[in-house]
Design an enzyme around this catalytic site. Structure first.
Site, PDB file in Angstrom:
ATOM      1  N   VAL A 189      11.727  32.058  60.006  1.00 47.07           N
ATOM      2  CA  VAL A 189      11.063  32.426  58.745  1.00 47.07           C
ATOM      3  C   VAL A 189      10.342  31.209  58.158  1.00 47.07           C
ATOM      4  O   VAL A 189       9.195  31.311  57.706  1.00 47.07           O
ATOM      5  CB  VAL A 189      12.069  32.990  57.708  1.00 47.07           C
ATOM      6  CG1 VAL A 189      11.361  33.326  56.406  1.00 47.07           C
ATOM      7  CG2 VAL A 189      12.781  34.218  58.252  1.00 47.07           C
ATOM      8  N   GLY A 190      10.989  30.050  58.205  1.00 46.27           N
ATOM      9  CA  GLY A 190      10.399  28.842  57.614  1.00 46.27           C
ATOM     10  C   GLY A 190       9.078  28.472  58.280  1.00 46.27           C
ATOM     11  O   GLY A 190       8.066  28.260  57.599  1.00 46.27           O
ATOM     12  N   ASP A 250      14.087  20.227  58.106  1.00 48.40           N
ATOM     13  CA  ASP A 250      15.181  20.901  58.808  1.00 48.40           C
ATOM     14  C   ASP A 250      16.200  19.832  59.182  1.00 48.40           C
ATOM     15  O   ASP A 250      15.892  18.639  59.180  1.00 48.40           O
ATOM     16  CB  ASP A 250      14.662  21.604  60.070  1.00 48.40           C
ATOM     17  CG  ASP A 250      15.576  22.754  60.510  1.00 48.40           C
ATOM     18  OD1 ASP A 250      15.208  23.922  60.302  1.00 48.40           O
ATOM     19  OD2 ASP A 250      16.677  22.461  61.050  1.00 48.40           O
ATOM     20  N   ASN A 277      26.215  30.246  54.518  1.00 43.61           N
ATOM     21  CA  ASN A 277      24.962  29.917  53.845  1.00 43.61           C
ATOM     22  C   ASN A 277      25.177  29.300  52.462  1.00 43.61           C
ATOM     23  O   ASN A 277      24.367  28.489  52.012  1.00 43.61           O
ATOM     24  CB  ASN A 277      24.045  31.133  53.802  1.00 43.61           C
ATOM     25  CG  ASN A 277      23.386  31.378  55.154  1.00 43.61           C
ATOM     26  OD1 ASN A 277      23.550  30.574  56.074  1.00 43.61           O
ATOM     27  ND2 ASN A 277      22.660  32.456  55.288  1.00 43.61           N
ATOM     28  N   HIS A 304      19.067  42.974  47.727  1.00 46.77           N
ATOM     29  CA  HIS A 304      18.525  43.017  49.079  1.00 46.77           C
ATOM     30  C   HIS A 304      19.650  43.385  50.037  1.00 46.77           C
ATOM     31  O   HIS A 304      20.336  42.533  50.576  1.00 46.77           O
ATOM     32  CB  HIS A 304      17.952  41.641  49.430  1.00 46.77           C
ATOM     33  CG  HIS A 304      17.253  41.610  50.747  1.00 46.77           C
ATOM     34  ND1 HIS A 304      16.289  42.518  51.103  1.00 46.77           N
ATOM     35  CD2 HIS A 304      17.370  40.756  51.796  1.00 46.77           C
ATOM     36  CE1 HIS A 304      15.837  42.220  52.312  1.00 46.77           C
ATOM     37  NE2 HIS A 304      16.487  41.161  52.754  1.00 46.77           N
ATOM     38  N   ARG A 348       7.647  47.046  53.599  1.00 47.13           N
ATOM     39  CA  ARG A 348       8.191  47.873  54.693  1.00 47.13           C
ATOM     40  C   ARG A 348       8.010  49.359  54.357  1.00 47.13           C
ATOM     41  O   ARG A 348       7.549  50.139  55.190  1.00 47.13           O
ATOM     42  CB  ARG A 348       9.679  47.549  54.899  1.00 47.13           C
ATOM     43  CG  ARG A 348       9.866  46.245  55.667  1.00 47.13           C
ATOM     44  CD  ARG A 348      11.323  45.835  55.756  1.00 47.13           C
ATOM     45  NE  ARG A 348      11.483  44.789  56.762  1.00 47.13           N
ATOM     46  CZ  ARG A 348      12.536  43.968  56.821  1.00 47.13           C
ATOM     47  NH1 ARG A 348      13.505  44.061  55.927  1.00 47.13           N
ATOM     48  NH2 ARG A 348      12.613  43.055  57.773  1.00 47.13           N
TER      49      ARG A 348
END
Ligand code: TXD
Length: 312
Positions: free
Chosen positions: A14-15, A34, A96, A176, A152
């Site tokens: 994604v990054g 990163d 996370n 989400h 979406r």
């Protein structure tokens, strides 16, 4: 005048896709960080080498040192681990939370004036964590989910009707996760509500597919989760803020009484401009949708409680 600057934390799927999309918009210099040595530098160099063909005219750099995010106007956080088949977004909570805690401490240290766009999962709880740990104004800490969930749904509406996606708009509120709340009453094709164009069973099918759309891709990919549409959604939010476009988009934000909800981060329509979340827009909801939004917010609250328990 110096270019605006956007830091992308986490140069994974994604990054890196967000960085490339933003670079193609030519609205800011991009720095990707990163923990994996050499990887953000390699990806940045590869992207720079595509610049002559892709019309990119900003700088893209990679780093393992948070010092290099200094002066960023926006920090988009994608660090963390994605889901594997069978995992829910909430299963990522502990891993996370540790990563995001460390990332946001570095944002406070090196880019204290920035606006944070959270992307890592579980999204609503990580956005809360960033707000809580940074002490930033609530306007400056938001999460990306509703833009993705609603594009979406837009895509599924266009596929179902066999029409261009161009004039299709859709609205998805809530957390989400599977408890998100797609709103067919506020989803239209060229201004025509989809409830006038499609039978209820087709709409119900599209709603269910939207709620499970992330999982559909996880099951197909088998390693990792979606990134092209998530990156496009994150870049759209960054663009609206940097260019002060004031787009009305569903974003995860802190509610203080709006929709009858408080002390929770959840997706609702907001106006995104140079100050970040400049306004929460309150839509009249049917009693049924209002109840669904409340139960989605309750789910986020209970995950926030779990987070507090793991940090005790
Ligand atoms: O709608 C949404 N918000 C989302 C969220 C849509 C898609 C993906 N979503 C979440 O984003 C997903 O569940 C993950 O939590 C994140 C990132 O997903 P991605 O697919 O990009 O995961 P990758 O490819 O594994 O990349 C994560 C990178 C990887 O390169 C790690 O080395 C890095 O994060 N990482 C770190 N970077 C900086 N600092 C620390 N501490 C760190 N730890 C891992």
């Amino acid at each position: 005048m110096a270019n605006a600057k956007v830091a992308v934390i986490g140069a994974g799927n994604v990054g890196a896709s967000t960085a490339l999309r933003l670079a193609q918009l030519n609205i800011a210099d991009i720095v990707m960080t990163d923990i994996v040595e050499g990887m953000p530098q390699g990806k940045a160099l590869d992207m720079m080498e595509s610049a002559p063909l892709l019309g990119i005219d900003v700088s893209i750099t990679g780093t393992n040192d948070y010092k290099d995010i200094a002066g960023s106007d926006i920090v988009a956080i994608t660090a963390g681990v994605p889901r594997k088949p069978g995992m829910s977004r909430d299963d990522l909570l502990k891993i996370n939370a540790r990563i995001i805690g460390e990332v946001v401490d570095n944002v406070v240290k090196h880019a204290p004036e920035s606006i944070i766009v959270m992307i890592s999962n579980p999204l609503d709880v990580m956005t809360y964590l960033a707000y809580n740990k940074t002490g930033f104004d609530k306007k400056r800490v938001m999460g990306m989910a509703g833009v993705l969930d609603s594009v979406r749904l837009r895509c599924f509406i266009a596929m179902e009707l066999g029409v261009s996606v161009k004039e299709v708009s859709a609205m998805v509120l809530g957390g989400h996760g599977d408890s998100m709340v797609p709103l067919p009453d506020y989803s239209t094709v060229s201004g025509i509500p989809i409830v006038k164009l499609l039978p209820k069973d087709a709409i119900d099918r599209m709603i269910a597919r939207t709620q499970k759309a992330g999982g559909e891709i996880v099951a197909l990919l088998k390693t990792g989760s979606a990134y092209y549409a998530p990156a496009a959604a994150a870049a759209a939010m960054v663009e609206s803020i940097l260019l002060d476009q004031k787009q009305l988009l569903p974003c995860c934000t802190k509610l203080e009484g709006e929709y009858g909800l408080s002390d929770v981060f959840v997706g609702v329509p907001v106006v995104l401009g140079k100050e970040g979340v400049e306004k929460v827009v309150e839509l009249p909801l049917s009693p049924e949708d209002s109840e669904k939004l409340k139960s989605s917010a309750d789910h986020v609250k209970s995950t926030i409680e779990q987070l507090k328990e793991c940090s005790d």
